[in-house]
Design a protein around this motif. Structure first.
Motif, short mmCIF file in Angstrom:
data_model
loop_
_atom_site.label_atom_id
_atom_site.label_comp_id
_atom_site.label_asym_id
_atom_site.label_seq_id
_atom_site.Cartn_x
_atom_site.Cartn_y
_atom_site.Cartn_z
N LYS A 221 0.87 -1.18 0.00
CA LYS A 221 0.00 0.00 0.00
C LYS A 221 0.90 1.22 0.00
O LYS A 221 1.83 1.32 0.80
CB LYS A 221 -0.92 0.01 1.21
N GLY A 294 1.06 -5.24 2.68
CA GLY A 294 -0.27 -5.65 3.08
C GLY A 294 -0.38 -7.15 3.22
O GLY A 294 0.60 -7.89 3.04
N CYS A 333 -6.94 2.56 -4.23
CA CYS A 333 -7.48 1.93 -3.03
C CYS A 333 -9.01 1.95 -3.11
O CYS A 333 -9.60 2.97 -3.48
CB CYS A 333 -7.00 2.67 -1.80
N ASP A 335 -11.15 2.24 -0.88
CA ASP A 335 -11.70 3.20 0.07
C ASP A 335 -11.64 4.60 -0.54
O ASP A 335 -10.57 5.18 -0.71
CB ASP A 335 -10.91 3.16 1.38
N SER A 339 -8.46 8.46 -1.72
CA SER A 339 -8.40 8.30 -3.17
C SER A 339 -7.00 8.43 -3.74
O SER A 339 -6.73 7.97 -4.85
CB SER A 339 -9.33 9.32 -3.85
N VAL A 341 -4.35 7.12 -2.32
CA VAL A 341 -3.59 5.97 -1.86
C VAL A 341 -3.84 4.81 -2.82
O VAL A 341 -4.98 4.58 -3.24
CB VAL A 341 -3.97 5.58 -0.42
N PHE A 342 -2.77 4.07 -3.16
CA PHE A 342 -2.90 3.00 -4.14
C PHE A 342 -2.41 1.67 -3.57
O PHE A 342 -1.59 1.63 -2.65
CB PHE A 342 -2.08 3.33 -5.40
N ASN A 343 -2.95 0.59 -4.12
CA ASN A 343 -2.45 -0.75 -3.84
C ASN A 343 -1.56 -1.18 -5.00
O ASN A 343 -1.86 -0.89 -6.16
CB ASN A 343 -3.60 -1.74 -3.68
#
Length: 349
Positions: A221, A294, A333, A335, A339, A341-343
């Motif tokens: 993450k 993660g 992400c 959630d 917005s 934040v990335f996986n």
């Protein structure tokens, strides 16, 4: 193999959803995510055969909500090398299979990872005529004891692993609710044991070597980042590669592909290729936002439940891609409150 059929949305998709795919390397078209769920025997009135039989309606409802999963790739008309995924209701391919082992015997096999090639199906996308190739395959395998497995193969151009598990969870919820409201003593219309099995001409391209040498992905993450900044993406790729190699070890890949799901409207998938040597020589800026590792346990795969009270007893997953190459998938992400934040799903050779 007992049967093969296509599952399409319960209603025609209108308007159709289109997703642009910018591909630099055609090998990426064959990259896919595999996941297998194992379940113990259910009651005498419920079985893997009834699961597959009721799936035509339950999965059809899920596809009506997210029709892109039943779509196909096609050549775009704007520029060479550009593809599109269009929700044309081509559908998902469903296979029903019988295996001559109990679930316990299979799970105890020393060579189980190799044997799992028999529990799911994949056929490479026809790069000349991609519009005829499914992007999502679903296989129900019946074990002698009454236990069963659900094997999924899905193109990574269609969806990232997190989105795939979310879709499967939604479908399982629809299925569970639907069968609880149905007279389960009555077999579904598409109930394979009612029909005489026919020899299958389908050739599965998930080989035992791929499964034996499979690469389990890691999930990272990120901190806040701008995914449209090319230099930031390069720095992120290098950082994730270094972290993954520290954790997984093994041979270092010389080439990496990055699949990026952008925030553009309409939605777009960009695929970039990087050489390790080139990245090292460029020495992109360090990735200052930071990344954290993660856990796959947080994705909810153990909560994919088709019948109340029957959680999977085991879940197996991996990514299939070109040998000797690394692969990264960058996706927002889920959630919406974070917005930026990335996986990042990372697999190395």
């Amino acid at each position: 193999m007992e049967s093969a059929q296509s599952i399409v949305p319960i209603k025609m998709t209108d308007p159709r959803v289109t997703r642009r795919v910018s591909v630099a390397d055609s090998d990426i078209c064959q990259s896919r995510f595999h996941i297998i769920f194992y379940y113990n025997k259910m009651s005498s009135q419920e079985s893997a055969w009834t699961l597959a039989g009721w799936t035509r309606e339950s999965l059809g409802r899920a596809l009506h909500e997210q029709p892109i999963f039943g779509g196909r790739l096609r050549r775009g008309e704007e520029a060479e090398g550009v593809l599109e995924i269009v929700s044309n209701d081509g559908g998902i391919r469903l296979f029903e299979v019988r295996i001559s082992k109990t679930l316990a015997e299979f799970l105890d096999l020393e060579e189980r990872e190799e044997a799992e090639a028999e529990l799911l199906y994949w056929k490479d996308i026809d790069e000349e005529n991609p519009q005829f190739s499914p992007l999502f395959y679903f296989q129900v395998t019946n074990f002698q004891c009454g236990g069963y497995s659900v094997g999924i193969s899905c193109s990574l151009l269609l969806a990232d692993p997190l989105a795939i598990i979310c879709f499967l969870s939604r479908w399982a919820n629809i299925h569970s609710k639907m069968v609880s409201e149905t007279e389960m003593t009555k077999p579904p219309l598409f109930y394979t044991p009612k029909f005489k099995p026919n020899a299958s001409f389908y050739t599965n391209q998930v080989g035992s070597n791929e499964v034996k040498d499979r690469r389990k992905p890691l999930i990272f993450k990120t901190g806040k980042l701008n995914p449209n900044d090319v230099e930031t993406r390069k720095a992120l790729v290098l950082r994730c590669i270094e972290e993954a190699e520290l954790k997984l070890g093994g041979k270092r890949a010389s080439k990496f592909s990055l699949i990026v799901k952008t925030h553009s409207e309409p939605e777009e998938i960009e695929v970039e290729s990087y050489l390790r040597q080139g990245l090292m020589e460029e020495k992109p800026l360090s990735f200052s936002s930071g990344i954290s590792c993660g856990s796959w346990d947080d994705l909810g795969a153990s909560e994919v439940i088709f019948y109340e009270g029957y959680k999977p007893v085991c879940v197996s997953h991996w990514i299939g891609s070109a040998p000797g190459e690394g692969l990264l998938v960058l996706t927002p992400c889920p959630d919406e409150s974070v917005s930026e934040v990335f996986n990042v799903v990372v697999t190395i050779s």
